[in-house]
Write a protein that holds these residues in place. Structure first.
Motif, PDB file in Angstrom:
ATOM      1  N   UNK A 130       0.761  -1.237   0.000  1.00 41.26           N
ATOM      2  CA  UNK A 130       0.000   0.000   0.000  1.00 41.26           C
ATOM      3  C   UNK A 130       0.792   1.288   0.000  1.00 41.26           C
ATOM      4  N   UNK A 131       1.414   1.640   1.128  1.00 44.92           N
ATOM      5  CA  UNK A 131       2.078   2.932   1.266  1.00 44.92           C
ATOM      6  C   UNK A 131       3.498   2.818   0.708  1.00 44.92           C
ATOM      7  N   UNK A 132       3.714   3.380  -0.459  1.00 49.40           N
ATOM      8  CA  UNK A 132       4.957   3.158  -1.202  1.00 49.40           C
ATOM      9  C   UNK A 132       6.222   3.507  -0.406  1.00 49.40           C
ATOM     10  N   UNK A 133       6.268   4.624   0.347  1.00 44.00           N
ATOM     11  CA  UNK A 133       7.496   4.925   1.091  1.00 44.00           C
ATOM     12  C   UNK A 133       7.904   3.840   2.082  1.00 44.00           C
ATOM     13  N   UNK A 134       6.921   3.157   2.664  1.00 44.74           N
ATOM     14  CA  UNK A 134       7.265   2.059   3.577  1.00 44.74           C
ATOM     15  C   UNK A 134       7.798   0.850   2.818  1.00 44.74           C
ATOM     16  N   UNK A 135       7.349   0.655   1.594  1.00 43.05           N
ATOM     17  CA  UNK A 135       7.714  -0.534   0.832  1.00 43.05           C
ATOM     18  C   UNK A 135       9.172  -0.511   0.356  1.00 43.05           C
ATOM     19  N   UNK A 136       9.803   0.662   0.343  1.00 41.01           N
ATOM     20  CA  UNK A 136      11.192   0.724  -0.127  1.00 41.01           C
ATOM     21  C   UNK A 136      12.201   0.522   0.995  1.00 41.01           C
ATOM     22  N   UNK A 137      11.716   0.255   2.201  1.00 37.54           N
ATOM     23  CA  UNK A 137      12.641   0.069   3.317  1.00 37.54           C
ATOM     24  C   UNK A 137      13.602  -1.085   3.079  1.00 37.54           C
ATOM     25  N   UNK A 138      13.158  -2.104   2.333  1.00 34.48           N
ATOM     26  CA  UNK A 138      14.001  -3.281   2.096  1.00 34.48           C
ATOM     27  C   UNK A 138      14.956  -3.086   0.917  1.00 34.48           C
ATOM     28  N   UNK A 139      14.813  -1.985   0.179  1.00 33.12           N
ATOM     29  CA  UNK A 139      15.697  -1.730  -0.963  1.00 33.12           C
ATOM     30  C   UNK A 139      17.091  -1.375  -0.473  1.00 33.12           C
ATOM     31  N   UNK A 140      18.093  -1.793  -1.234  1.00 31.79           N
ATOM     32  CA  UNK A 140      19.458  -1.406  -0.879  1.00 31.79           C
ATOM     33  C   UNK A 140      19.660   0.087  -1.114  1.00 31.79           C
ATOM     34  N   UNK A 141      19.198   0.557  -2.283  1.00 33.13           N
ATOM     35  CA  UNK A 141      19.294   1.970  -2.620  1.00 33.13           C
ATOM     36  C   UNK A 141      18.058   2.381  -3.400  1.00 33.13           C
ATOM     37  N   UNK A 142      17.648   3.611  -3.196  1.00 31.38           N
ATOM     38  CA  UNK A 142      16.516   4.145  -3.951  1.00 31.38           C
ATOM     39  C   UNK A 142      16.783   5.608  -4.272  1.00 31.38           C
ATOM     40  N   UNK A 143      16.265   6.037  -5.416  1.00 30.71           N
ATOM     41  CA  UNK A 143      16.407   7.427  -5.848  1.00 30.71           C
ATOM     42  C   UNK A 143      15.034   7.954  -6.226  1.00 30.71           C
ATOM     43  N   UNK A 144      14.723   9.148  -5.765  1.00 34.76           N
ATOM     44  CA  UNK A 144      13.461   9.807  -6.099  1.00 34.76           C
ATOM     45  C   UNK A 144      13.799  11.075  -6.881  1.00 34.76           C
ATOM     46  N   UNK A 145      13.353  11.123  -8.129  1.00 39.85           N
ATOM     47  CA  UNK A 145      13.591  12.273  -8.992  1.00 39.85           C
ATOM     48  C   UNK A 145      12.310  13.084  -9.081  1.00 39.85           C
ATOM     49  N   UNK A 146      12.411  14.385  -8.803  1.00 37.36           N
ATOM     50  CA  UNK A 146      11.212  15.218  -8.852  1.00 37.36           C
ATOM     51  C   UNK A 146      11.592  16.668  -9.107  1.00 37.36           C
ATOM     52  N   UNK A 147      10.598  17.437  -9.560  1.00 35.58           N
ATOM     53  CA  UNK A 147      10.755  18.869  -9.767  1.00 35.58           C
ATOM     54  C   UNK A 147      10.233  19.580  -8.531  1.00 35.58           C
ATOM     55  N   UNK A 148      11.096  20.241  -7.760  1.00 33.12           N
ATOM     56  CA  UNK A 148      10.633  20.890  -6.529  1.00 33.12           C
ATOM     57  C   UNK A 148       9.683  22.053  -6.787  1.00 33.12           C
ATOM     58  N   UNK A 149       9.640  22.556  -8.025  1.00 30.97           N
ATOM     59  CA  UNK A 149       8.714  23.639  -8.357  1.00 30.97           C
ATOM     60  C   UNK A 149       7.279  23.141  -8.517  1.00 30.97           C
ATOM     61  N   UNK A 150       7.110  21.823  -8.678  1.00 27.82           N
ATOM     62  CA  UNK A 150       5.782  21.218  -8.734  1.00 27.82           C
ATOM     63  C   UNK A 150       5.394  20.855  -7.297  1.00 27.82           C
ATOM     64  N   UNK A 151       4.603  21.708  -6.674  1.00 27.51           N
ATOM     65  CA  UNK A 151       4.411  21.649  -5.224  1.00 27.51           C
ATOM     66  C   UNK A 151       3.882  20.299  -4.751  1.00 27.51           C
ATOM     67  N   UNK A 152       2.834  19.790  -5.392  1.00 29.29           N
ATOM     68  CA  UNK A 152       2.255  18.522  -4.939  1.00 29.29           C
ATOM     69  C   UNK A 152       3.232  17.365  -5.154  1.00 29.29           C
ATOM     70  N   UNK A 153       3.974  17.390  -6.270  1.00 28.25           N
ATOM     71  CA  UNK A 153       4.978  16.361  -6.507  1.00 28.25           C
ATOM     72  C   UNK A 153       6.056  16.400  -5.431  1.00 28.25           C
TER      73      UNK A 153
END
Length: 325
Positions: free
Chosen positions: A179-202
């Motif tokens: 369900x909650x994606x941020x919790x699901x990546x806890x088991x990943x060795x490494x993760x990267x989140x790419x986003x545009x900080x000017x897109x407020x909701x993103x």
């Protein structure tokens, strides 16, 4: 399972200009020849290409594939050709966010069969709703890498009620399994989140992914088509390569991201930002810097417009043209 090292696998396909069902049938046929194709309920399917010891797992909507790249084929196939990576594509018909019990069951079976354990490295990749899917289902492969481009954390209104997009999915459960994606990546060795900080909701969704194993990579003024813009810059494949190897970091990404200086949408977006901030002198300098490198008439007209409005003077522009001592 083929775990021998290969330089690439031949995938002979021309999936362009097909009707929707013909396209899906063609993907089915190609995947069955090189691996397998499996429908997952009414709106999802899995296409697996069995190639080498590294696996790229992509979450994509059929619509995004067909309007987002010239080949109109699953993204992972280019890496099967280029590097000999195995490719598992989870397809969705529409923005389902991959929330269906048939998809849950499919990943349960992969876990039970030890599927991911047969690979030396696994990379989960997705953009937009696919980024949610990549992050959420990465829990099935502990130690995997995850590249999430402009991800949603959840559409549960109790958590992200401030996001009014995708209202039609608000009744879909995001509180049960995977369900909650941020919790699901806890088991990943490494993760990267790419986003545009000017897109407020993103940016607010991206902030929910703050974890010790997550690196945030910012792409200001790139908008919401980040994956397509990165591809147009020629940096998407190097980013994927580095994510698979685990070498992607803020410094290496920043070096690749310099390619934005050659993209007209980025150049225009930066000028618009300066104008919105009421910084005419910086805007004029930006236009002049661009004109030194490229013949971009739009920025020449902007300078003339600013002079005409009196927000900058011709003398100021003359000073910018003089070489520094």
């Amino acid at each position: 399972m083929n775990t021998g090292v290969q330089t690439g696998v031949e995938i002979e396909s021309d999936l362009t200009d097909m009707e929707a069902q013909d396209w899906l049938d063609a993907v089915d046929e190609i995947a069955e020849e090189l691996g397998y194709f499996e429908p997952l309920g009414p709106d999802h399917s899995a296409a697996f290409i069995d190639a080498g010891p590294k696996l790229i797992v992509c979450f994509e909507t059929i619509q995004h594939i067909r309007r987002g790249n010239r080949a109109e084929e699953p993204f992972g196939w280019r890496f099967a050709r280029k590097h000999g990576w195995s490719s598992l594509t989870i397809l969705a018909d529409g923005d389902t966010f991959f929330r269906h019990r048939a998809v849950y069951g499919y990943f349960d079976r992969l876990v039970d069969d030890g599927f991911f354990e047969d690979f030396d490295q696994v990379l989960f990749v997705g953009a937009h709703s696919g980024a949610y899917g990549a992050a959420a289902y990465s829990v099935a492969a502990p130690g995997a890498h995850v590249l999430a481009i402009r991800p949603w954390a959840t559409l549960d209104p109790a958590v992200t009620g401030w996001d009014k997009r995708h209202k039609e999915l608000r009744r879909t459960s995001f509180t049960d399994r995977y369900g909650f994606a941020p919790d699901m990546i806890d088991a990943a060795e490494k993760a990267w989140v790419i986003h545009d900080p000017d897109q407020v909701q993103d940016a607010m969704h991206a902030a929910l992914f703050t974890r010790p194993n997550v690196t945030s990579l910012r792409t200001p003024r790139l908008g919401w088509k980040i994956d397509r813009e990165m591809d147009a810059m020629g940096i998407f494949e190097p980013v994927i390569d580095q994510a698979m190897e685990g070498t992607l970091n803020v410094h290496s990404f920043a070096k690749l991201y310099r390619a934005r200086q050659r993209r007209l949408p980025y150049l225009r977006a930066t000028l618009t930002k300066l104008e919105e901030q009421n910084q005419p002198l910086r805007a004029a300098k930006w236009c002049r810097a661009i004109l030194r490198e490229n013949n971009r008439p739009h920025f020449g007209r902007k300078i003339e417009e600013m002079i005409g409005k009196g927000v900058i003077t011709p003398e100021f522009m003359m000073e910018l043209q003089e070489p520094a001592e």
